[in-house]
Design a protein around this motif. Sequence first.
Motif, mmCIF file in Angstrom:
data_model
loop_
_atom_site.group_PDB
_atom_site.id
_atom_site.type_symbol
_atom_site.label_atom_id
_atom_site.label_comp_id
_atom_site.label_asym_id
_atom_site.label_seq_id
_atom_site.Cartn_x
_atom_site.Cartn_y
_atom_site.Cartn_z
ATOM 1 N N GLU A 33 -19.604 -9.449 -1.041
ATOM 2 C CA GLU A 33 -18.636 -10.415 -1.333
ATOM 3 C C GLU A 33 -17.360 -9.800 -1.402
ATOM 4 O OE1 GLU A 33 -20.602 -14.483 -2.323
ATOM 5 O OE2 GLU A 33 -20.374 -13.119 -3.996
ATOM 6 N N ARG A 34 -17.020 -9.003 -2.668
ATOM 7 C CA ARG A 34 -16.129 -8.353 -2.868
ATOM 8 C C ARG A 34 -15.533 -7.286 -1.950
ATOM 9 N NH1 ARG A 34 -18.304 -7.545 -7.648
ATOM 10 N NH2 ARG A 34 -18.931 -5.398 -7.214
ATOM 11 N N GLN A 35 -16.204 -6.671 -1.127
ATOM 12 C CA GLN A 35 -16.337 -5.844 -0.085
ATOM 13 C C GLN A 35 -15.456 -6.542 1.120
ATOM 14 O OE1 GLN A 35 -19.503 -3.584 0.495
ATOM 15 N NE2 GLN A 35 -18.348 -1.711 -0.122
ATOM 16 N N GLN A 36 -16.001 -7.694 1.514
ATOM 17 C CA GLN A 36 -15.523 -8.622 2.529
ATOM 18 C C GLN A 36 -14.093 -9.122 2.088
ATOM 19 O OE1 GLN A 36 -18.617 -11.652 2.508
ATOM 20 N NE2 GLN A 36 -19.299 -10.483 4.287
ATOM 21 N N TRP A 37 -13.886 -9.556 0.862
ATOM 22 C CA TRP A 37 -12.440 -9.876 0.469
ATOM 23 C C TRP A 37 -11.341 -8.815 0.608
ATOM 24 C CZ3 TRP A 37 -10.985 -14.534 1.055
ATOM 25 C CH2 TRP A 37 -11.886 -15.711 0.827
ATOM 26 N N VAL A 38 -11.823 -7.465 0.112
ATOM 27 C CA VAL A 38 -10.942 -6.411 0.210
ATOM 28 C C VAL A 38 -10.644 -6.298 1.592
ATOM 29 C CG1 VAL A 38 -11.010 -3.974 -0.065
ATOM 30 C CG2 VAL A 38 -11.606 -5.539 -1.898
ATOM 31 N N SER A 39 -11.548 -6.099 2.504
ATOM 32 C CA SER A 39 -11.232 -5.963 4.013
ATOM 33 C C SER A 39 -10.460 -6.938 4.553
ATOM 34 C CB SER A 39 -13.003 -6.079 4.729
ATOM 35 O OG SER A 39 -13.465 -4.726 4.238
ATOM 36 N N GLU A 40 -10.776 -8.253 4.174
ATOM 37 C CA GLU A 40 -9.778 -9.279 4.665
ATOM 38 C C GLU A 40 -8.217 -9.145 4.134
ATOM 39 O OE1 GLU A 40 -8.585 -12.508 7.021
ATOM 40 O OE2 GLU A 40 -10.456 -11.258 7.054
ATOM 41 N N ILE A 41 -8.137 -8.794 2.906
ATOM 42 C CA ILE A 41 -6.927 -8.625 2.481
ATOM 43 C C ILE A 41 -6.195 -7.626 3.149
ATOM 44 C CG2 ILE A 41 -5.438 -8.124 0.486
ATOM 45 C CD1 ILE A 41 -7.610 -9.523 -1.213
ATOM 46 N N ALA A 42 -6.906 -6.486 3.529
ATOM 47 C CA ALA A 42 -6.464 -5.256 4.230
ATOM 48 C C ALA A 42 -5.826 -5.628 5.384
ATOM 49 C CB ALA A 42 -7.362 -4.149 4.016
ATOM 50 N N ARG A 43 -6.947 -6.543 6.196
ATOM 51 C CA ARG A 43 -6.458 -6.873 7.536
ATOM 52 C C ARG A 43 -5.296 -7.609 7.627
ATOM 53 N NH1 ARG A 43 -6.813 -11.083 10.858
ATOM 54 N NH2 ARG A 43 -7.649 -12.344 9.284
ATOM 55 N N ILE A 44 -5.191 -8.781 6.574
ATOM 56 C CA ILE A 44 -3.810 -9.556 6.548
ATOM 57 C C ILE A 44 -2.693 -8.518 6.273
ATOM 58 C CG2 ILE A 44 -2.704 -11.198 5.392
ATOM 59 C CD1 ILE A 44 -5.548 -12.403 4.756
ATOM 60 N N ASN A 45 -2.685 -7.579 5.357
ATOM 61 C CA ASN A 45 -1.594 -6.698 5.311
ATOM 62 C C ASN A 45 -1.269 -6.044 6.260
ATOM 63 O OD1 ASN A 45 -1.137 -7.606 2.412
ATOM 64 N ND2 ASN A 45 -2.641 -5.961 1.522
ATOM 65 N N THR A 46 -2.292 -5.336 7.093
ATOM 66 C CA THR A 46 -1.971 -4.706 8.089
ATOM 67 C C THR A 46 -1.257 -5.687 9.095
ATOM 68 O OG1 THR A 46 -3.910 -3.354 7.925
ATOM 69 C CG2 THR A 46 -2.837 -3.499 9.968
ATOM 70 N N ARG A 47 -1.610 -6.758 9.478
ATOM 71 C CA ARG A 47 -1.153 -7.400 10.530
ATOM 72 C C ARG A 47 0.421 -8.032 9.988
ATOM 73 N NH1 ARG A 47 -4.516 -12.116 10.697
ATOM 74 N NH2 ARG A 47 -3.004 -13.081 9.295
ATOM 75 N N VAL A 48 0.600 -8.376 8.627
ATOM 76 C CA VAL A 48 1.905 -8.826 8.435
ATOM 77 C C VAL A 48 2.922 -7.547 8.372
ATOM 78 C CG1 VAL A 48 3.191 -9.233 6.069
ATOM 79 C CG2 VAL A 48 0.982 -10.493 6.589
ATOM 80 N N ASN A 49 2.199 -6.302 8.076
ATOM 81 C CA ASN A 49 3.270 -5.202 7.997
ATOM 82 C C ASN A 49 3.485 -4.625 9.454
ATOM 83 O OD1 ASN A 49 3.301 -4.871 5.220
ATOM 84 N ND2 ASN A 49 1.426 -3.528 5.170
ATOM 85 N N GLU A 50 2.632 -5.060 10.510
ATOM 86 C CA GLU A 50 2.988 -4.729 11.749
ATOM 87 C C GLU A 50 3.930 -5.764 12.590
ATOM 88 O OE1 GLU A 50 -0.917 -4.145 13.499
ATOM 89 O OE2 GLU A 50 -1.108 -2.092 12.624
ATOM 90 N N GLY A 51 4.315 -6.866 11.613
ATOM 91 C CA GLY A 51 5.035 -7.878 12.273
ATOM 92 C C GLY A 51 4.347 -9.102 13.068
ATOM 93 N N GLY A 52 3.063 -9.015 12.730
ATOM 94 C CA GLY A 52 2.220 -9.954 13.588
ATOM 95 C C GLY A 52 1.774 -11.152 12.862
#
Length: 52
Positions: A33-52
């Motif tokens: 579960e921790r790994q899933q949350w870490v992955s999801e946060i990273a995905r959100i950060n990538t999307r935000v940083n790419e302007g999407g």
Amino acid sequence: MTYALPRLREEIAYIAYHFHWQREEILDLTHGERQQWVSEIARINTRVNEGG
């Protein structure tokens, strides 16, 4: 096999920083579960940083 303490600390810090969850709440999660949350946060950060 034990979970590496430095990696566990990284996951706790990462989730706590982004979601403001308490350490105890994060430790109650399973490793998966921790790994899933870490992955999801990273995905959100990538999307935000790419302007999407």
